[in-house]
Write an enzyme that holds these catalytic residues in place. Structure first.
Site, PDB file in Angstrom:
ATOM      1  N   SER A  23       2.565  -1.357   8.865  1.00 23.97           N
ATOM      2  CA  SER A  23       1.466  -2.505   8.291  1.00 23.97           C
ATOM      3  C   SER A  23       1.636  -3.795   9.025  1.00 23.97           C
ATOM      4  O   SER A  23       0.299  -4.558   8.228  1.00 23.97           O
ATOM      5  CB  SER A  23       1.442  -2.428   6.886  1.00 23.97           C
ATOM      6  OG  SER A  23       0.914  -0.899   6.779  1.00 23.97           O
ATOM      7  N   LYS A  26      -1.779  -4.405  10.134  1.00 27.85           N
ATOM      8  CA  LYS A  26      -3.365  -5.308   9.753  1.00 27.85           C
ATOM      9  C   LYS A  26      -2.878  -6.488   9.952  1.00 27.85           C
ATOM     10  O   LYS A  26      -4.784  -6.630  10.195  1.00 27.85           O
ATOM     11  CB  LYS A  26      -2.860  -4.470   8.240  1.00 27.85           C
ATOM     12  CG  LYS A  26      -3.359  -3.339   7.940  1.00 27.85           C
ATOM     13  CD  LYS A  26      -2.475  -2.608   6.360  1.00 27.85           C
ATOM     14  CE  LYS A  26      -3.030  -1.070   6.700  1.00 27.85           C
ATOM     15  NZ  LYS A  26      -1.362  -0.995   6.184  1.00 27.85           N
ATOM     16  N   SER A  78      -2.683  -4.201   1.501  1.00 33.07           N
ATOM     17  CA  SER A  78      -1.799  -3.359   2.389  1.00 33.07           C
ATOM     18  C   SER A  78      -2.522  -1.698   2.516  1.00 33.07           C
ATOM     19  O   SER A  78      -1.875  -1.302   3.214  1.00 33.07           O
ATOM     20  CB  SER A  78      -0.320  -3.124   2.809  1.00 33.07           C
ATOM     21  OG  SER A  78      -0.293  -2.690   4.064  1.00 33.07           O
ATOM     22  N   LYS A 186       2.820 -10.227   6.616  1.00 37.52           N
ATOM     23  CA  LYS A 186       2.453  -9.767   6.195  1.00 37.52           C
ATOM     24  C   LYS A 186       2.970  -8.893   6.479  1.00 37.52           C
ATOM     25  O   LYS A 186       4.153  -8.989   7.179  1.00 37.52           O
ATOM     26  CB  LYS A 186       1.662  -8.944   7.078  1.00 37.52           C
ATOM     27  CG  LYS A 186       1.178  -7.570   7.192  1.00 37.52           C
ATOM     28  CD  LYS A 186      -0.204  -7.378   6.144  1.00 37.52           C
ATOM     29  CE  LYS A 186      -0.118  -6.174   5.378  1.00 37.52           C
ATOM     30  NZ  LYS A 186       0.855  -5.236   4.455  1.00 37.52           N
TER      31      LYS A 186
END
Length: 241
Positions: A23, A26, A78, A186
């Site tokens: 993730s 993202k 997320s 992130k």
């Protein structure tokens, strides 16, 4: 470990090895959303977006959500379903959005990257490198609105169908508060990718970016790398374009 000001590599191990980024993907999806100039637009949730695997908002087909709220869903929750809503809303389909992601990566200089989806769910063709992800984050920090979204610990967003549904989001970033510097970044995790984190910290006008993929001690490793980066910061290094 990257000097966030100059782009110089401070320390690396397997930094150019292609790996699944989970993730942390993202970051790019959020960046493209912010760069689109369409944050006030509302996008409809498709059946495909609603079918995404967790982590997710639990969106249902036919619901609508503003793009600005979707960026918070990406960085704090997320949310894999939110990522597909962004992709379909901005580009019409996931493959078309992936093409935009890859084009943007090349423009930034992340030439060992091949994104295949907007959320980082497992896909053999979805790969980047720690160095490329550091470069992507370095650029994202210059995009208006990114620091605000990535630096938010909690946020209430709204999902709309026949009425408005408020949803509370909370960041999964443990280094956003309580560390010697706030680290904007992130997290990511899949079985294939392991634990991943891309983060950036600033102190006395200095910025350090760290990326770990496949970490056994993600937060511990990030702390060590961040502290090493600040301890060896070189003001005289040339800027990497």
């Amino acid at each position: 470990v990257l000097d966030g000001t100059t782009g110089r590599v401070i320390w690396e191990r397997d930094a150019d090895r292609q790996m699944p980024p989970a993730s942390t993907t993202k970051i790019m999806t959020t960046m493209l959303a912010l760069e689109s100039g369409r944050l006030d637009r509302s996008f409809e949730v498709s059946p495909y977006a609603a079918s995404q695997a967790p982590s997710k908002l639990g969106l249902r087909a036919g619901q609508r959500i503003d793009l600005e709220d979707l960026t918070y869903a990406l960085m704090l929750k997320s949310a894999n379903d939110a990522a597909v809503v962004v992709a379909e809303g901005l580009a019409g389909s996931v493959p078309e959005f992936a093409s935009l992601m890859n084009q943007r990566a090349r423009e930034i200089g992340a030439t060992n990257t091949h994104f295949h989806n907007p959320n980082g769910l497992p896909d053999d063709e979805h790969l980047t490198t720690p160095h490329d992800m550091a470069m992507i984050l370095r650029h994202a920090l210059t995009v208006p609105g990114f620091r605000e979204v990535a630096g938010t610990n909690a946020k209430i967003i709204q999902i709309e169908d026949d009425r408005i549904h408020p949803v509370a989001l909370h960041s999964k970033n443990r280094l956003l508060n309580g560390y010697f510097v706030p680290v904007l970044g992130k997290t990511g995790y899949t079985r294939a990718a392991g634990r991943c984190f891309a983060g950036a910290g600033e102190l006395n006008g200095r910025r350090v970016i760290t990326v770990v993929f496949g970490a056994s001690d993600m937060w511990g490793d990030t702390r060590k790398l961040m502290e090493y980066g600040f301890s060896t910061y070189d003001d005289t290094a040339p800027v990497v374009q």
